[in-house]
Every structure is written in structure tokens, then in C-alpha cells.
Design a protein around this motif. Structure first.
Motif, short mmCIF file in Angstrom:
data_model
loop_
_atom_site.label_atom_id
_atom_site.label_comp_id
_atom_site.label_asym_id
_atom_site.label_seq_id
_atom_site.Cartn_x
_atom_site.Cartn_y
_atom_site.Cartn_z
N GLY A 1 28.57 13.86 22.13
CA GLY A 1 28.75 12.97 22.88
C GLY A 1 30.14 12.94 23.36
N LEU A 2 31.07 12.93 22.28
CA LEU A 2 32.48 12.96 22.64
C LEU A 2 33.00 14.22 23.21
CD1 LEU A 2 34.07 11.19 19.32
CD2 LEU A 2 33.85 10.44 21.57
N ASN B 1 22.12 13.60 28.46
CA ASN B 1 22.88 12.38 27.80
C ASN B 1 21.86 11.23 27.25
OD1 ASN B 1 25.47 13.36 28.61
ND2 ASN B 1 25.28 12.08 30.58
N GLY C 1 26.56 19.21 14.78
CA GLY C 1 27.10 18.84 16.09
C GLY C 1 27.75 19.94 16.66
N ILE D 1 21.82 9.23 18.42
CA ILE D 1 22.83 8.11 17.77
C ILE D 1 22.12 6.79 17.60
CG2 ILE D 1 24.90 6.57 18.31
CD1 ILE D 1 26.11 9.09 19.96
N VAL E 1 22.36 9.96 23.48
CA VAL E 1 22.45 8.60 23.12
C VAL E 1 21.34 8.17 22.33
CG1 VAL E 1 22.31 6.18 24.11
CG2 VAL E 1 23.84 7.99 25.11
N ILE F 1 24.11 10.10 13.35
CA ILE F 1 24.95 9.28 14.03
C ILE F 1 26.22 10.44 14.34
CG2 ILE F 1 26.62 7.48 13.97
CD1 ILE F 1 24.46 5.71 12.40
N VAL F 2 26.40 10.73 13.11
CA VAL F 2 27.60 11.82 13.50
C VAL F 2 27.48 13.11 14.39
CG1 VAL F 2 29.32 13.27 12.19
CG2 VAL F 2 28.62 11.24 11.12
N SER F 3 26.10 13.53 14.35
CA SER F 3 26.27 14.66 15.00
C SER F 3 25.89 14.30 16.54
CB SER F 3 24.94 15.49 14.64
OG SER F 3 23.68 14.91 14.94
N GLY F 4 25.24 13.17 16.82
CA GLY F 4 25.44 12.71 18.16
C GLY F 4 26.68 12.35 18.63
N THR F 5 27.40 11.67 17.86
CA THR F 5 28.85 11.25 18.22
C THR F 5 29.62 12.53 18.68
OG1 THR F 5 28.77 9.30 17.00
CG2 THR F 5 30.79 10.11 17.48
N VAL F 6 29.65 13.35 17.86
CA VAL F 6 30.26 14.73 18.04
C VAL F 6 29.81 15.25 19.57
CG1 VAL F 6 30.79 17.15 17.39
CG2 VAL F 6 30.78 15.05 15.66
#
Length: 168
Positions: free
Chosen positions: A133-134, A71, A50, A78, A75, A126-131
């Protein structure tokens, strides 16, 4: 002042990111793929993967990076991770076992590849997408006022633009 005013193009940073990015991405993939046998795993590798996107955004600008990586793609990354994690866990339940009971999976070396599948396809995504995205959400900008009362500050912004006609 818009968010684009803070970006300053630097040939040193852009060149450095171009050189370093493949190595950081490879390191993130290495950590992710060797997580079942060595220190690391999907969470750590996903975080490193990420940050590759963050480095690109810092070097080449946030808006061009956001246009390159939409985006919907973030999404989807994730959601795909959640689906992969759930599918592997529920597959063993469908075969009469418990959630994530890898030894029931009908594959060669089910425990090894079951864990690898959850780490690589699930947690790392999930983690790379969350990093990412945030980072995009934070980079879009917000103030303490919008965090405290988002409805009121949006109405105030709309009134400044003349979109609500000045009525509340």
C-alpha cells in the motif's frame, strides 16, 4: 510528464523478475512460517512477501500491477490481518484469560498454533499489505507542495484543469 513516461520496458529485468519472483515468494513464506521456531517471523516474512509485488511493479509497470492487485485487495489484506490478530487475541479473553493467552485456545498445541496464527494470518498480512500500500501511494506521486498544503495544491490543479471554474 506523467508517471507512465518513466517506465521503460526491459526484457532483461522482466525475465529476471519472472525467474526470481517464485523463489523470493517462497523465501518470504519460509521466513513467515518458521518464525516461531527460528529467526524470522511475520514481520520479516511479510516484508519479503510485500517486496515481491514491488519487484513485479518495477519490471512490468506500476499501473498494470495496480490493476492486477486492486487497492481493495491491499486494504482487505491489511484489514484481514488486523481481524485475525484481534480474533486470536480476543478468543482467549472470551475464554476467561488475558489477550493472546494462547494456552486457553481450544486447539491442539494451543501455544504453538496460536503464535503461528498471529504471525502468519495477522502480522505477515498486515506488514505485506502495508508495504504494498505504501508503495502504491508513493508511486502515485506527490510533491513537496502537496505534502505541505494538500488543499491549496489540489485547488490549483483543479483550476488548471478547469474543473472548479476558476473560483476559489
Amino acid at each position: 510528464m506523467s508517471s507512465d513516461d518513466s517506465y521503460v520496458e526491459s526484457q532483461v529485468i522482466m525475465t529476471t523478475v519472472k525467474v526470481v519472483t517464485p523463489f523470493v515468494l517462497t523465501y518470504g513464506l519460509f521466513i513467515t512460517f518458521h518464525g516461531a521456531d527460528a529467526p524470522g517471523g511475520g514481520f520479516q516474512g511479510g516484508a519479503v512477501i510485500g517486496t515481491v509485488v514491488l519487484m513485479i511493479a518495477f519490471a512490468f509497470g506500476i499501473e498494470p500491477t495496480r490493476e492486477w492487485l486492486s487497492n481493495a485487495a491491499v486494504v482487505g489484506l491489511i484489514a484481514g490481518g488486523v481481524v485475525a490478530f484481534g480474533a486470536i487475541g480476543l478468543a482467549s479473553m472470551a475464554l476467561g484469560g488475558a489477550f493472546l493467552q494462547y494456552d486457553l485456545l481450544p486447539i491442539h498445541h494451543p501455544v504453538r498454533y496460536g503464535i503461528e496464527g498471529v504471525e502468519i494470518l495477522g502480522i505477515a498480512a498486515i506488514v505485506s499489505g502495508t508495504v504494498i500500500g505504501l508503495f502504491f501511494v508513493t508511486a502515485a506521486g506527490f510533491t513537496a507542495e502537496t505534502l505541505a498544503r494538500p488543499e491549496r495544491s489540489r485547488v490549483g490543479t483543479d483550476q488548471q484543469r478547469g474543473e472548479t471554474g476558476g473560483e476559489e
